[in-house]
Write an enzyme that holds these catalytic residues in place. Sequence first.
Site: not given
Ligand SMILES: C[S@@+](CC[C@H](N)C(=O)[O-])C[C@H]1O[C@@H](n2cnc3c(N)ncnc32)[C@H](O)[C@@H]1O
Length: 291
Positions: A32, A141
Amino acid sequence: MTPLDYEYLRRLLKERSGIDLSADKQYLVESRLVPLARKSNLPGIPELVQKMKGGGAEPLTSEVVEAMTTNETFFFRDKIPFDHLKEAVLPALIHARAARRSLRIWCAASSTGQEPYSIAMCLKEMGAALSGWRTEIVATDLSQAVLEKARAGIFSQFEVQRGLPIQLLVKYFTQTGELWQLNADIRAMVQHRQLNLLQDFSHLGSFDIIFCRNVLIYFDQDTKASIFGRIAKMLEPDGVLALGAAESVVGITSAFKPYPDRRGLYCLSMAPVARAGATPHALRAVASAAR
Ligand SMILES: C[S@@+](CC[C@H](N)C(=O)[O-])C[C@H]1O[C@@H](n2cnc3c(N)ncnc32)[C@H](O)[C@@H]1O
């Protein structure tokens, strides 16, 4: 990348996003961050780390953290929570909020938008049952890049083929060449905002439904417990929390208990079970209004 570079990156990621990389994820960091180093005209990860340590590293540090997030998502992911939403949760809340005629929903790690837009389509499909209601979907997000894509509401053929029923594709999207854009009325149902779950989020107000799916898996137990505790304060007493298929509250928090007979959904432990669902008569009345 040296072991010290890896340790530096691990600590940075944990502090800034809560993401807890295990000791064996060097390959993930390489895959990444090497492209990001190249984009920043740096030969590799050691130089990227050096630049961040040198101070004045923003926006590079945020770009590194964002590049390390996993943004995997798709429409109606896991299907079951959305079936529960349509069949039980929304009918029960529509019944319970009949006087107020408003619903607030928070999608707490919304990635590129497929999840909040799936919720928006569920609300739209409720038809007359929600007509004249004020419905608000707040999608948040950590990553600006995913929020930008979400706001545009433009998806590839591959993305719309993952989980989205064809009737909804035809009904709510417009095709432009090889891409599909969600129609403006569905896009307008969702407000996208940047928010880090590690930081205070009480300013968002209270919600009837909170989706916080497939993000807590990246955090350690203390971080999960803190987030659950703060989410609990923002959920209405009869509200519902949805978690990802591989996530649970067991052994982490006592603030929530499973929603009766609805896998993936939770209600506040203080909420009497009877308030988590409406009577069968009320459910039938709302369902027939929705048809
Ligand atoms: C795997 S995706 C899940 C997306 C959706 N909720 C789903 O289940 O399909 C995880 C998301 O969490 C966000 N993320 C990671 N750490 C975070 C944080 N500390 N605060 C807010 N969002 C976060 C990432 O940017 C990413 O877009």
